[in-house]
Design a protein around this motif. Structure first.
Motif, PDB file in Angstrom:
ATOM      1  N   HIS A  15       0.812  -1.226   0.000  1.00 37.66           N
ATOM      2  CA  HIS A  15       0.000   0.000   0.000  1.00 37.66           C
ATOM      3  C   HIS A  15       0.839   1.267   0.000  1.00 37.66           C
ATOM      4  O   HIS A  15       0.535   2.225   0.710  1.00 37.66           O
ATOM      5  CB  HIS A  15      -0.954   0.037   1.200  1.00 37.66           C
ATOM      6  CG  HIS A  15      -1.961  -1.067   1.200  1.00 37.66           C
ATOM      7  ND1 HIS A  15      -2.447  -1.638   0.051  1.00 37.66           N
ATOM      8  CD2 HIS A  15      -2.575  -1.706   2.219  1.00 37.66           C
ATOM      9  CE1 HIS A  15      -3.305  -2.588   0.373  1.00 37.66           C
ATOM     10  NE2 HIS A  15      -3.403  -2.654   1.670  1.00 37.66           N
ATOM     11  N   LEU A  16       1.896   1.281  -0.786  1.00 35.30           N
ATOM     12  CA  LEU A  16       2.655   2.536  -0.931  1.00 35.30           C
ATOM     13  C   LEU A  16       1.781   3.535  -1.682  1.00 35.30           C
ATOM     14  O   LEU A  16       0.881   3.153  -2.423  1.00 35.30           O
ATOM     15  CB  LEU A  16       3.945   2.296  -1.716  1.00 35.30           C
ATOM     16  CG  LEU A  16       4.984   1.412  -1.031  1.00 35.30           C
ATOM     17  CD1 LEU A  16       6.271   1.392  -1.861  1.00 35.30           C
ATOM     18  CD2 LEU A  16       5.280   1.882   0.385  1.00 35.30           C
ATOM     19  N   PHE A  17       2.079   4.825  -1.494  1.00 37.37           N
ATOM     20  CA  PHE A  17       1.335   5.859  -2.209  1.00 37.37           C
ATOM     21  C   PHE A  17       1.928   5.965  -3.612  1.00 37.37           C
ATOM     22  O   PHE A  17       3.081   6.371  -3.768  1.00 37.37           O
ATOM     23  CB  PHE A  17       1.435   7.190  -1.473  1.00 37.37           C
ATOM     24  CG  PHE A  17       0.989   7.104  -0.029  1.00 37.37           C
ATOM     25  CD1 PHE A  17      -0.226   6.507   0.291  1.00 37.37           C
ATOM     26  CD2 PHE A  17       1.772   7.599   0.988  1.00 37.37           C
ATOM     27  CE1 PHE A  17      -0.643   6.414   1.617  1.00 37.37           C
ATOM     28  CE2 PHE A  17       1.364   7.504   2.316  1.00 37.37           C
ATOM     29  CZ  PHE A  17       0.158   6.911   2.633  1.00 37.37           C
ATOM     30  N   PRO A  18       1.172   5.593  -4.651  1.00 44.26           N
ATOM     31  CA  PRO A  18       1.755   5.466  -5.994  1.00 44.26           C
ATOM     32  C   PRO A  18       2.140   6.800  -6.611  1.00 44.26           C
ATOM     33  O   PRO A  18       2.973   6.843  -7.505  1.00 44.26           O
ATOM     34  CB  PRO A  18       0.638   4.799  -6.797  1.00 44.26           C
ATOM     35  CG  PRO A  18      -0.615   5.122  -6.075  1.00 44.26           C
ATOM     36  CD  PRO A  18      -0.256   5.221  -4.618  1.00 44.26           C
ATOM     37  N   HIS A  19       1.530   7.890  -6.112  1.00 43.84           N
ATOM     38  CA  HIS A  19       1.827   9.191  -6.716  1.00 43.84           C
ATOM     39  C   HIS A  19       2.997   9.872  -6.029  1.00 43.84           C
ATOM     40  O   HIS A  19       3.340  10.998  -6.365  1.00 43.84           O
ATOM     41  CB  HIS A  19       0.586  10.092  -6.687  1.00 43.84           C
ATOM     42  CG  HIS A  19       0.040  10.316  -5.304  1.00 43.84           C
ATOM     43  ND1 HIS A  19      -0.239   9.293  -4.438  1.00 43.84           N
ATOM     44  CD2 HIS A  19      -0.263  11.453  -4.644  1.00 43.84           C
ATOM     45  CE1 HIS A  19      -0.708   9.785  -3.300  1.00 43.84           C
ATOM     46  NE2 HIS A  19      -0.737  11.097  -3.405  1.00 43.84           N
ATOM     47  N   PHE A  20       3.589   9.200  -5.070  1.00 42.92           N
ATOM     48  CA  PHE A  20       4.755   9.738  -4.369  1.00 42.92           C
ATOM     49  C   PHE A  20       5.972   8.872  -4.676  1.00 42.92           C
ATOM     50  O   PHE A  20       5.843   7.658  -4.844  1.00 42.92           O
ATOM     51  CB  PHE A  20       4.539   9.711  -2.852  1.00 42.92           C
ATOM     52  CG  PHE A  20       3.577  10.753  -2.327  1.00 42.92           C
ATOM     53  CD1 PHE A  20       3.208  11.850  -3.085  1.00 42.92           C
ATOM     54  CD2 PHE A  20       3.065  10.634  -1.033  1.00 42.92           C
ATOM     55  CE1 PHE A  20       2.328  12.802  -2.574  1.00 42.92           C
ATOM     56  CE2 PHE A  20       2.189  11.580  -0.520  1.00 42.92           C
ATOM     57  CZ  PHE A  20       1.816  12.665  -1.293  1.00 42.92           C
ATOM     58  N   TYR A  35       9.518   5.915  -8.225  1.00 38.70           N
ATOM     59  CA  TYR A  35       8.113   5.735  -7.869  1.00 38.70           C
ATOM     60  C   TYR A  35       7.883   4.253  -7.558  1.00 38.70           C
ATOM     61  O   TYR A  35       8.609   3.394  -8.076  1.00 38.70           O
ATOM     62  CB  TYR A  35       7.215   6.191  -9.026  1.00 38.70           C
ATOM     63  CG  TYR A  35       7.119   7.696  -9.117  1.00 38.70           C
ATOM     64  CD1 TYR A  35       6.313   8.400  -8.228  1.00 38.70           C
ATOM     65  CD2 TYR A  35       7.857   8.410 -10.061  1.00 38.70           C
ATOM     66  CE1 TYR A  35       6.221   9.779  -8.290  1.00 38.70           C
ATOM     67  CE2 TYR A  35       7.777   9.798 -10.125  1.00 38.70           C
ATOM     68  CZ  TYR A  35       6.958  10.476  -9.240  1.00 38.70           C
ATOM     69  OH  TYR A  35       6.876  11.834  -9.287  1.00 38.70           O
TER      70      TYR A  35
END
Ligand SMILES: Nc1ncnc2c1ncn2[C@@H]1O[C@H](COP(=O)(O)OP(=O)(O)OP(=O)(O)O)[C@@H](O)[C@H]1O
Ligand SMILES: [Mg+2]
Lengths: 223, 251
Positions: free
Chosen positions: B93-98, B139
């Motif tokens: 669940h990493l933040f994909p836009h970061f 990313y």
């Protein structure tokens, strides 16, 4: 006058038509869309809230706007409201009508986009200790924005063309101008094709912008 | 110190946790094992309040919160308790836009309210610790599963929680990527991080755990030192579960 060729009529009317487009169609579209997006976001958030009165107000608004013709809405705002003492000039009346429309349809797009973001994203933000508002603003909305670009661009492009309805409430936008010129030169085929051409130019520019926006939002994803 | 008293959780009428009691000293590592559906994930999620416990008390560090059926705890109390633990998810669940760096800076900036340059320095240190200093600007989609999970670990540590929770951190990984993630977790254990780990990697569990807890049908069946649990399990349930795992690993 009889000497004028079709080409003359075309070139003579091009600038007045373009002017009507730039002076009315473009600002009508831009202002309505900008305000409409804000309204759409607020409505989408209202519908996702857990406070029922707010949810119902939002649903009621979307129900009314989506269930009635835009043309009728414009007539109510411009011709109807004066009879209860609310007088609104043609241009702002059109802006109100289009804003309400973008707000209702856009809210469904934004709501769907927010719901489409995996639950794990909310949980990851919560597990860091973020509040709901922080998670929404920093994690969910930026990802939802990317998902919303294609459908919202569709709405935007539709809006450009829908602004021709403003002619019916006396705004001298592109289409209204076309009608006026046609009445003077009796060349409906030529003039309306020219009007169509100018809409096509506006919409093509927007489609190019959409492409750029998608590239921008996809920068962190595989192509 | 971590203290859990009489923790229960029901989904509707279905009880999933039935009165869990746990104590964990600072610096200890507890490994939670048990069959599928026994409530391991639910227990971790209750500690991080991603799931609202039905009743019982959870105390982590200086924050204690009592849950009662039919009464919602205050949002601020939930937030305070949640900020005592960091969660590492099975699916990252990493933040994909970061970028990796931004993922590890996020909580520091929004939750700990640190200035950006301070957050960046610390994020880089954490990424270096999990062996990803040179991938800071990547990313998530540009990283392997093992690398993503190591960023996930760095992110969970970024807000300095008292307790780290791992829910099957290597289950989604290809076998050759499991090692790099387990190595990072082992190092954290050696540094004296307080952790609760759900895992099916029994060899790893044995090495890293100070204590093993076996959960079954929402209750603790057996609890003890790794040597004791693995060599002389007291309960039939434990023997059953362990032999099942051995069978699976030899298939
Ligand atoms: N949101 C939910 N709603 C209803 N039931 C749930 C929910 N989450 C979990 N459960 C049920 O609670 C029980 C425990 O689930 P949990 O995920 O905690 O098990 P687990 O020990 O982590 O299993 P696994 O090893 O498969 O991950 C299961 O029976 C599951 O179906
Ligand atoms: Mg689980």
């Amino acid at each position: 006058m009889n000497e004028r060729t079709n080409l003359d009529i075309f070139t003579d009317s091009f600038l007045p038509l373009l002017h009507a487009g730039i002076a009315f169609t473009v600002p009508l579209t831009l202002i309505s869309f900008a305000l409409g997006l804000v309204l759409a976001l607020l409505t989408a958030l209202a519908r996702l809230s857990d406070f029922y009165p707010i949810v119902w107000i939002a649903r009621f608004y979307v129900w009314i706007i989506r269930g009635t013709p835009l043309l009728v809405q414009l007539f109510i705002i411009f011709y109807g409201l004066p009879s209860v003492g609310i007088l609104i000039d043609a241009f702002p009346a059109a802006v109100i009508g289009f804003t309400l429309s973008v707000g209702a349809y856009g809210s469904e797009i934004i709501r769907a986009a927010i719901v489409s973001i995996p639950k794990g994203q909310w949980e990851a933000a919560f597990s860091l200790g973020e509040t709901r508002l922080q998670a929404l603003r920093r994690i969910i909305l930026p990802q939802a924005a990317r998902v919303s670009v294609p459908p919202l661009s569709n709405s935007f492009i539709s809006l450009v063309k829908d602004t021709s309805l403003a002619a019916t409430v006396t705004v001298t936008e592109l289409f209204q101008k076309g009608q006026q010129i046609t009445a003077a030169v009796y060349e409906p085929l030529l003039i309306y094709c020219e009007v169509a051409l100018i809409y096509l130019i506006f919409c093509s520019i927007l489609a190019l912008l959409q492409r750029q926006l998608e590239i921008f939002f996809n920068r962190y994803y595989t192509a | 110190m971590i203290e859990v008293r009489e923790l229960t959780k029901s989904f509707g009428d279905t009880p999933v946790l039935r009165g869990i009691n746990l104590t964990l000293e600072q610096g200890q590592v507890l490994v939670l094992i048990g069959p599928s559906g026994s409530g391991k994930s639910t227990l971790l999620r209750c500690l991080n309040v991603l799931e609202m416990p039905t009743s019982g008390t959870v105390g982590i560090g200086k924050v204690r919160l009592e849950f009662r059926p039919n009464s919602k705890p205050r949002k601020a109390d939930v937030l305070a308790l949640r900020r005592q633990s960091g969660m590492v998810f099975q699916a990252y669940h990493l933040f994909p836009h970061f970028t990796a760096l931004q993922n590890v800076m996020e909580g520091q900036i929004t939750v700990r309210r640190k200035p950006k340059n301070e957050a960046r320095t610390k994020a880089l240190q954490l990424l270096a610790k999990v062996g990803l200093a040179e991938r800071a600007d990547s990313y998530p989609h540009q990283l392997s599963g093992g690398q993503q999970q190591r960023v996930g670990i760095a992110r969970a540590m970024s807000t300095d929680p008292e307790l780290l929770l791992f829910d099957e951190p290597t289950s989604a990984l290809d076998p050759e990527l499991v090692r790099e993630v387990l190595r990072v977790i082992r190092e954290l254990a050696e540094e004296g991080r307080t952790m609760i780990i759900v895992t099916h990697e029994m060899k790893f569990a044995r090495e890293v755990a100070d204590r093993i807890v076996l959960l079954d049908e929402g209750a603790i069946v057996e609890e003890g030192l790794p040597e004791q649990i693995f060599s002389q399990p007291r309960e039939a349930r434990t023997r059953q579960f362990l032999s099942l795992l051995m069978d699976q690993s030899t298939v």
